[in-house]
Design an enzyme around this catalytic site. Structure first.
Site, PDB file in Angstrom:
ATOM      1  CG  ASP A  28      -3.124   5.608  -3.448  1.00 25.39           C
ATOM      2  OD1 ASP A  28      -3.121   4.375  -3.312  1.00 25.39           O
ATOM      3  OD2 ASP A  28      -4.059   6.312  -3.047  1.00 25.39           O
ATOM      4  CB  SER A  29      -5.891   3.634  -6.414  1.00 22.68           C
ATOM      5  OG  SER A  29      -6.311   4.019  -5.112  1.00 22.68           O
ATOM      6  CB  CYS A  92      -1.111   2.128  -3.114  1.00 23.28           C
ATOM      7  SG  CYS A  92      -2.558   1.096  -3.377  1.00 23.28           S
ATOM      8  CG  ASN A  93      -1.256  -0.401   2.760  1.00 24.12           C
ATOM      9  OD1 ASN A  93      -0.509  -0.828   3.620  1.00 24.12           O
ATOM     10  ND2 ASN A  93      -1.711   0.841   2.787  1.00 24.12           N
ATOM     11  CB  CYS A 212      -6.369   1.324   2.974  1.00 25.85           C
ATOM     12  SG  CYS A 212      -6.868   2.342   1.552  1.00 25.85           S
TER      13      CYS A 212
HETATM   14  N1  DGL Z   1      -4.855   3.569  -1.017  1.00 26.04           N
HETATM   15  C1  DGL Z   1      -4.817   2.215  -1.414  1.00 26.04           C
HETATM   16  C2  DGL Z   1      -4.207   1.298  -0.376  1.00 26.04           C
HETATM   17  O1  DGL Z   1      -3.398   1.727   0.415  1.00 26.04           O
HETATM   18  C3  DGL Z   1      -5.922   1.595  -2.207  1.00 26.04           C
HETATM   19  C4  DGL Z   1      -7.303   2.064  -2.085  1.00 26.04           C
HETATM   20  C5  DGL Z   1      -8.108   1.548  -3.256  1.00 26.04           C
HETATM   21  O2  DGL Z   1      -7.845   2.054  -4.355  1.00 26.04           O
HETATM   22  O3  DGL Z   1      -8.910   0.643  -3.070  1.00 26.04           O
HETATM   23  O4  DGL Z   1      -4.497   0.139  -0.338  1.00 26.04           O
END
Ligand code: DGL
Length: 286
Positions: A28-29, A92-93, A212
């Site tokens: 993930d980020s 991560c979406n 998210c």
């Molecule tokens: N956790 C991530 C998602 O599911 C991204 C959050 C981000 O880095 O902006 O989209």
């Protein structure tokens, strides 16, 4: 005449056991994917996991597809080359929307599981026919999201809202760096206010999709501001079940004969303090 000594070819069962013993990569980020990892470890406690938080490049939400796809491809390739992962979970979406296709094209033999906002379960659950979808700008602007929403029953209305800054606030709070007044709880209250009335009465939103993976980490704040009766949907458990299915289909589940418990390695491309603090809070690390 003496024949050159050659090692006997490894037997197929030994090769399969080696493949099944390899770890599953999850990324993930930042810390958001820990909400997915929590479900993965509950579903697959015997598996080894390597979790990568791309903290040097977080957040992904407003970076644009090309950037997020490049980062996702780099992380996937590194996990394969250095760790020989047997599967990859895009926790991560935003990265799933930007890069799932490219990752599958780059690694056609690797089982890859992505996450997407839980619109389908929400459509099945809602009684008022109004569902709030909270996600990053990248996810909501993606073609993947448009197609997903278009595939839902016409009588369900989805009210989607990009929660800019929320993943960052959740991240900062995990490492106790949050500036006063910018807390995740405050942002959640503001964003829920923008969605429109919540409740069980006709015309109100009765179901919230946390689109998210960072957002379920602030579950107490969602509960506090949305009230006790609103359904909160997160993707972790279905993603974990899908990962189990894919591994089972390919004979890649770690066999019960292998006695050692599954272990977890946590890595960050930048600062790792939020990652370790959040993993401890979730009981994923000591
Ligand atoms: N956790 C991530 C998602 O599911 C991204 C959050 C981000 O880095 O902006 O989209």
């Amino acid at each position: 005449m003496t024949l050159p000594a050659t090692a006997p070819p490894p037997c197929p069962a030994a090769l399969a056991a080696l493949a099944a013993a390899r770890p599953i990569g999850v990324f993930d980020s930042g810390i958001g994917g820990l909400s997915v990892l929590r479900a993965l470890r509950a579903e697959l406690p015997r598996e080894h996991f390597i979790y990568v938080a791309d903290s040097a490049h977080a957040p992904y939400g407003q970076r644009g597809d090309a950037f997020v796809a490049a980062r996702s491809l780099a992380i996937g390739s590194a996990l394969l080359a250095a760790d020989g992962i047997k599967a990859l979970v895009i926790a991560c979406n935003t990265a799933t929307a930007a890069a799932a296709q490219a990752l599958r094209a780059a690694h056609p033999h690797l089982p890859i599981v992505g996450v997407e906002p839980a619109l389908k379960p929400a459509a099945a659950l809602t009684r008022t026919g109004r569902v709030g979808v909270l996600a990053t700008q990248g996810t909501l602007q993606s073609q993947r999201y448009r197609l997903l929403q278009a595939a839902q029953p016409a009588h369900v209305q989805f009210i989607a809202l990009a929660c800019n800054g929320l993943a960052d606030a959740i991240e900062a709070e995990a490492s106790s760096l949050a500036p006063a007044g910018a807390s995740a709880s405050h942002l959640i209250e503001q964003y829920l206010g923008q969605l429109g009335p919540l409740g069980m009465q006709p015309g109100a939103i009765d179901t919230l999709v946390l689109g998210c993976t960072h957002y379920p980490l602030a579950e107490a704040a969602w509960r506090q501001h949305a009230g006790p009766h609103i359904a909160l949907l997160e993707p972790g458990p279905p993603v974990a079940r899908q990962t189990r299915r894919l591994l089972a289909e390919r004979g890649l589940l770690r066999p019960p004969t292998d006695a050692a418990p599954g272990h977890l390695a946590l890595r960050a491309t930048g600062d790792a303090s939020a990652l370790h603090a959040a993993a401890r809070q979730l009981g994923l690390a000591a």
